[in-house]
Design a protein around this motif. Sequence first.
Motif, mmCIF file in Angstrom:
data_model
loop_
_atom_site.group_PDB
_atom_site.id
_atom_site.type_symbol
_atom_site.label_atom_id
_atom_site.label_comp_id
_atom_site.label_asym_id
_atom_site.label_seq_id
_atom_site.Cartn_x
_atom_site.Cartn_y
_atom_site.Cartn_z
ATOM 1 N N PRO A 1 2.551 16.062 -20.809
ATOM 2 C CA PRO A 1 3.419 16.946 -20.009
ATOM 3 C C PRO A 1 4.151 17.956 -20.887
ATOM 4 C CG PRO A 1 4.381 14.745 -20.210
ATOM 5 C CD PRO A 1 3.029 14.671 -20.836
ATOM 6 N N VAL A 2 3.892 19.211 -20.637
ATOM 7 C CA VAL A 2 4.552 20.303 -21.363
ATOM 8 C C VAL A 2 5.083 21.275 -20.319
ATOM 9 C CG1 VAL A 2 4.281 22.208 -22.991
ATOM 10 C CG2 VAL A 2 3.043 20.071 -23.367
ATOM 11 N N ALA B 1 9.528 22.904 -26.011
ATOM 12 C CA ALA B 1 8.229 22.923 -25.335
ATOM 13 C C ALA B 1 7.119 23.301 -26.305
ATOM 14 C CB ALA B 1 8.266 23.890 -24.160
ATOM 15 N N VAL B 2 7.381 24.313 -27.138
ATOM 16 C CA VAL B 2 6.370 24.733 -28.113
ATOM 17 C C VAL B 2 6.131 23.624 -29.133
ATOM 18 C CG1 VAL B 2 5.844 26.382 -29.948
ATOM 19 C CG2 VAL B 2 6.851 27.175 -27.801
ATOM 20 N N GLY B 3 7.189 22.905 -29.513
ATOM 21 C CA GLY B 3 7.035 21.795 -30.442
ATOM 22 C C GLY B 3 6.183 20.680 -29.861
ATOM 23 N N VAL C 1 -2.454 24.734 -19.787
ATOM 24 C CA VAL C 1 -2.311 25.420 -18.503
ATOM 25 C C VAL C 1 -0.845 25.445 -18.112
ATOM 26 C CG1 VAL C 1 -2.755 23.297 -17.206
ATOM 27 C CG2 VAL C 1 -3.116 25.489 -16.105
ATOM 28 N N GLY C 2 -0.426 26.575 -17.544
ATOM 29 C CA GLY C 2 0.975 26.707 -17.166
ATOM 30 C C GLY C 2 1.296 26.042 -15.846
ATOM 31 N N THR D 1 -7.671 16.845 -23.955
ATOM 32 C CA THR D 1 -6.255 16.661 -23.639
ATOM 33 C C THR D 1 -5.799 17.881 -22.860
ATOM 34 O OG1 THR D 1 -5.817 15.337 -25.625
ATOM 35 C CG2 THR D 1 -3.926 16.386 -24.562
ATOM 36 N N VAL D 2 -5.176 17.659 -21.725
ATOM 37 C CA VAL D 2 -4.647 18.759 -20.926
ATOM 38 C C VAL D 2 -3.133 18.790 -21.098
ATOM 39 C CG1 VAL D 2 -4.382 19.739 -18.622
ATOM 40 C CG2 VAL D 2 -6.514 18.574 -19.241
ATOM 41 N N CYS D 3 -2.633 19.909 -21.593
ATOM 42 C CA CYS D 3 -1.191 20.114 -21.712
ATOM 43 C C CYS D 3 -0.750 20.958 -20.527
ATOM 44 C CB CYS D 3 -0.855 20.816 -23.020
ATOM 45 S SG CYS D 3 -1.141 19.814 -24.494
ATOM 46 N N ALA D 4 0.021 20.367 -19.646
ATOM 47 C CA ALA D 4 0.422 21.036 -18.414
ATOM 48 C C ALA D 4 1.699 20.395 -17.906
ATOM 49 C CB ALA D 4 -0.679 20.917 -17.359
#
Length: 378
Positions: free
Chosen positions: A69-70, A78-80, A21-22, A47-50
């Motif tokens: 945290p992304v 960030a993509v990595g 999620v952005g 897992t939530v990447c946000a």
Amino acid sequence: MTPVSSNAPHGQSSLRTVQVVGGGHAGSSAHVRSLAEGLVARGVRVTVCAPAEADHAYDFRGTGADHVPVPRSSDPAAVGRLRAACADADLVHAHGLHASFRAALALGGRTTPLVVTWHDRAHAEGARAHLLRLLERRVARTAAVVLGTSSALVDRARSTGARDARLGAMALPGRPRPAAPEDPDRPSAKLRAELGATDRPLLLAVGSLDRHRGYDVLLDAARRWSSLDPQPVTLVAGEGPLRAELQQRIRDEELPVRLLGVRDDVPDLLAAADLALLTSRWESRPLFAQEALHARVPLVATAVGGVPDLVGDAAALVPYGDPRALADTVTALLADPERRAQLTERGTRQASGWPTEDDAVAQVLSIYDELTQTLALL
């Protein structure tokens, strides 16, 4: 690859999903939290990447999910980070166009199924609009399934090359019980007094102060209804790049409109309102419209995007960009308590037919099972 219907203890899943999620859309972040809670309860590892600020606001970890945290960025770092988080995922589910694009980049070269949910249409003009169309095409053609929150978004996904586009079951997360006129928990007269609406109609709009929200039209309409006696108070809760421009107009034209900025008491504001206003150029499944109907507040909304399908006959619909139609509709409703009561009752019936959070979780689990089972057979 672990299918949903695996032999996990007690019939639960041992599937691992990553939700991306952005963090820039309140509806998508609330939806992801709701999904995470429902999936974890069914034994799915989530897992939530946000961005970190999204986790602070929505407490994804409080559902039992992990949080990575992304930042909201498509730069290589960030993509990595996202690629590493998805390394052992059975399936990745991204929410929103930009989050979906980052997920597609992170999964480049992998067979991990990607599901994307489009919660709304991205808004831009000029060269940026062309870039957004390119992103839409890339995401639509990369995803195994695209879920749209309205039939208009499903059609858009299909027209941009989606292999499989479906209408997503979208719930109103954390839906409160409907308010009743005699409910003692409704905001007191004190709140209306604080808002300057003790003996005046209170009109409420909620949303970021961006061009596509149609607040310029709202101000044009407010100038028309400013001659009513008593004069309505129009409140706008939200923040954004147009604040200075809108505030200047309000001052210059002496409009009965207040910009409240970001508020954490929108449910209370809504319960105190006589009418809810949605003036956007385009919406898919607007959270504010759902909250208004569920809170038994008559809604006036533009007939755009997914709004007509969402509200049915439970709202007064007006064309976008027509301040006269908006002002006439608001004025007529303020003078017609029977019509307002009719909309209130229709709103309650309409809201009762919307998907529940369990419906939303069941749908995505079915899709996850379909995709992981198919991949396991390859």
